[in-house]
Design a protein around this motif. Structure first.
Motif, PDB file in Angstrom:
ATOM      1  N   VAL A 132       0.845  -1.201   0.000  1.00 54.03           N
ATOM      2  CA  VAL A 132       0.000   0.000   0.000  1.00 54.03           C
ATOM      3  C   VAL A 132       0.880   1.250   0.000  1.00 54.03           C
ATOM      4  O   VAL A 132       0.631   2.207  -0.749  1.00 54.03           O
ATOM      5  CB  VAL A 132      -0.959  -0.013   1.208  1.00 54.03           C
ATOM      6  N   TRP A 133       1.928   1.247   0.816  1.00 57.88           N
ATOM      7  CA  TRP A 133       2.837   2.392   0.884  1.00 57.88           C
ATOM      8  C   TRP A 133       3.510   2.633  -0.467  1.00 57.88           C
ATOM      9  O   TRP A 133       3.566   3.766  -0.952  1.00 57.88           O
ATOM     10  CB  TRP A 133       3.882   2.141   1.970  1.00 57.88           C
ATOM     11  N   ALA A 134       4.015   1.532  -1.097  1.00 56.82           N
ATOM     12  CA  ALA A 134       4.699   1.657  -2.389  1.00 56.82           C
ATOM     13  C   ALA A 134       3.726   2.111  -3.472  1.00 56.82           C
ATOM     14  O   ALA A 134       4.071   2.959  -4.314  1.00 56.82           O
ATOM     15  CB  ALA A 134       5.345   0.335  -2.763  1.00 56.82           C
ATOM     16  N   THR A 135       2.506   1.591  -3.466  1.00 60.02           N
ATOM     17  CA  THR A 135       1.521   1.983  -4.476  1.00 60.02           C
ATOM     18  C   THR A 135       1.156   3.458  -4.321  1.00 60.02           C
ATOM     19  O   THR A 135       1.063   4.200  -5.320  1.00 60.02           O
ATOM     20  CB  THR A 135       0.257   1.101  -4.334  1.00 60.02           C
ATOM     21  N   THR A 136       0.978   3.894  -3.089  1.00 64.65           N
ATOM     22  CA  THR A 136       0.653   5.297  -2.832  1.00 64.65           C
ATOM     23  C   THR A 136       1.798   6.203  -3.287  1.00 64.65           C
ATOM     24  O   THR A 136       1.586   7.232  -3.932  1.00 64.65           O
ATOM     25  CB  THR A 136       0.382   5.522  -1.337  1.00 64.65           C
ATOM     26  N   LYS A 137       3.010   5.784  -2.994  1.00 64.33           N
ATOM     27  CA  LYS A 137       4.191   6.578  -3.365  1.00 64.33           C
ATOM     28  C   LYS A 137       4.313   6.664  -4.885  1.00 64.33           C
ATOM     29  O   LYS A 137       4.562   7.752  -5.433  1.00 64.33           O
ATOM     30  CB  LYS A 137       5.420   5.903  -2.757  1.00 64.33           C
ATOM     31  N   VAL A 138       4.123   5.585  -5.588  1.00 64.04           N
ATOM     32  CA  VAL A 138       4.231   5.565  -7.045  1.00 64.04           C
ATOM     33  C   VAL A 138       3.116   6.404  -7.668  1.00 64.04           C
ATOM     34  O   VAL A 138       3.348   7.180  -8.600  1.00 64.04           O
ATOM     35  CB  VAL A 138       4.206   4.110  -7.577  1.00 64.04           C
ATOM     36  N   ASN A 139       1.897   6.290  -7.162  1.00 64.63           N
ATOM     37  CA  ASN A 139       0.781   7.067  -7.707  1.00 64.63           C
ATOM     38  C   ASN A 139       1.007   8.573  -7.504  1.00 64.63           C
ATOM     39  O   ASN A 139       0.694   9.383  -8.378  1.00 64.63           O
ATOM     40  CB  ASN A 139      -0.544   6.642  -7.065  1.00 64.63           C
ATOM     41  N   ARG A 140       1.535   8.941  -6.350  1.00 63.31           N
ATOM     42  CA  ARG A 140       1.835  10.345  -6.104  1.00 63.31           C
ATOM     43  C   ARG A 140       2.874  10.875  -7.086  1.00 63.31           C
ATOM     44  O   ARG A 140       2.744  11.964  -7.635  1.00 63.31           O
ATOM     45  CB  ARG A 140       2.383  10.501  -4.680  1.00 63.31           C
ATOM     46  N   LYS A 141       3.904  10.078  -7.320  1.00 65.32           N
ATOM     47  CA  LYS A 141       4.958  10.486  -8.247  1.00 65.32           C
ATOM     48  C   LYS A 141       4.426  10.579  -9.666  1.00 65.32           C
ATOM     49  O   LYS A 141       4.778  11.490 -10.406  1.00 65.32           O
ATOM     50  CB  LYS A 141       6.113   9.486  -8.167  1.00 65.32           C
ATOM     51  N   LEU A 142       3.551   9.661 -10.044  1.00 65.18           N
ATOM     52  CA  LEU A 142       2.958   9.706 -11.386  1.00 65.18           C
ATOM     53  C   LEU A 142       2.095  10.955 -11.564  1.00 65.18           C
ATOM     54  O   LEU A 142       2.096  11.566 -12.625  1.00 65.18           O
ATOM     55  CB  LEU A 142       2.124   8.445 -11.646  1.00 65.18           C
ATOM     56  N   ARG A 143       1.369  11.327 -10.512  1.00 63.40           N
ATOM     57  CA  ARG A 143       0.566  12.548 -10.593  1.00 63.40           C
ATOM     58  C   ARG A 143       1.454  13.782 -10.711  1.00 63.40           C
ATOM     59  O   ARG A 143       1.103  14.745 -11.378  1.00 63.40           O
ATOM     60  CB  ARG A 143      -0.338  12.677  -9.360  1.00 63.40           C
ATOM     61  N   GLN A 144       2.595  13.760 -10.073  1.00 64.07           N
ATOM     62  CA  GLN A 144       3.515  14.895 -10.155  1.00 64.07           C
ATOM     63  C   GLN A 144       4.137  15.017 -11.545  1.00 64.07           C
ATOM     64  O   GLN A 144       4.547  16.097 -11.943  1.00 64.07           O
ATOM     65  CB  GLN A 144       4.642  14.758  -9.130  1.00 64.07           C
ATOM     66  N   LEU A 145       4.213  13.917 -12.265  1.00 66.11           N
ATOM     67  CA  LEU A 145       4.858  13.924 -13.568  1.00 66.11           C
ATOM     68  C   LEU A 145       3.887  14.097 -14.735  1.00 66.11           C
ATOM     69  O   LEU A 145       4.303  13.993 -15.888  1.00 66.11           O
ATOM     70  CB  LEU A 145       5.680  12.642 -13.750  1.00 66.11           C
ATOM     71  N   THR A 146       2.629  14.379 -14.468  1.00 64.91           N
ATOM     72  CA  THR A 146       1.695  14.645 -15.561  1.00 64.91           C
ATOM     73  C   THR A 146       2.019  16.013 -16.156  1.00 64.91           C
ATOM     74  O   THR A 146       2.571  16.876 -15.471  1.00 64.91           O
ATOM     75  CB  THR A 146       0.232  14.631 -15.074  1.00 64.91           C
ATOM     76  N   PRO A 147       1.710  16.236 -17.431  1.00 66.15           N
ATOM     77  CA  PRO A 147       2.031  17.527 -18.056  1.00 66.15           C
ATOM     78  C   PRO A 147       1.391  18.723 -17.344  1.00 66.15           C
ATOM     79  O   PRO A 147       2.020  19.776 -17.218  1.00 66.15           O
ATOM     80  CB  PRO A 147       1.479  17.392 -19.472  1.00 66.15           C
ATOM     81  N   GLU A 148       0.162  18.566 -16.880  1.00 65.34           N
ATOM     82  CA  GLU A 148      -0.492  19.680 -16.185  1.00 65.34           C
ATOM     83  C   GLU A 148       0.234  20.033 -14.894  1.00 65.34           C
ATOM     84  O   GLU A 148       0.434  21.201 -14.565  1.00 65.34           O
ATOM     85  CB  GLU A 148      -1.954  19.343 -15.870  1.00 65.34           C
TER      86      GLU A 148
END
Length: 129
Positions: free
Chosen positions: A16-32
């Protein structure tokens, strides 16, 4: 049994911790998100530069005024000396003109000399060159 439950719970928490961390990073890397963060950093940098430029301009103005005062004191410009009284200069007279010819009243000579009082005429002959 307790050992298996512990490791299972630890694995689930790590997942859960790793999934949350990866999802947060993916949201930070969106073009918007990247555009928004770049705009925020540009605004912060612009404000910092503006503040520095304004501070620099104020420092320059203060030091300029201080140096100007020092130079004025050194050259004696800032002191208010007593000015001489204004002079009256005789105007150039045209002796051929009847209004400038001397008059005689009761046998006395009266001078018709006209004076330039508060004239804007400059006697500096170098200013035309």
């Amino acid at each position: 049994m307790f050992r298996r439950t512990f490791w299972f719970t630890t694995g689930v928490a790590a997942g859960v911790w790793a999934t949350t961390k990866v999802n947060r990073k993916l949201r930070q890397l969106t073009p918007e998100s990247l555009a928004a963060s770049a705009a925020n950093k540009a605004l912060e940098t612009g404000h910092r530069l503006k503040d520095r430029a304004v501070g620099f301009a104020l420092d320059v103005r203060d030091n300029m005024a201080q140096r100007e005062a020092e130079l004025g004191d050194a050259l004696g410009i800032n002191s208010d000396p007593e000015l001489p009284a204004p002079r009256r200069f005789a105007a150039i007279e045209n002796r051929n003109d009847p209004k400038y010819t001397p008059k005689y009243t009761d046998g006395k000579h009266t001078d018709n000399t006209t004076y330039l009082g508060n004239s804007t005429y400059s006697y500096n002959r170098n200013e035309d060159h």
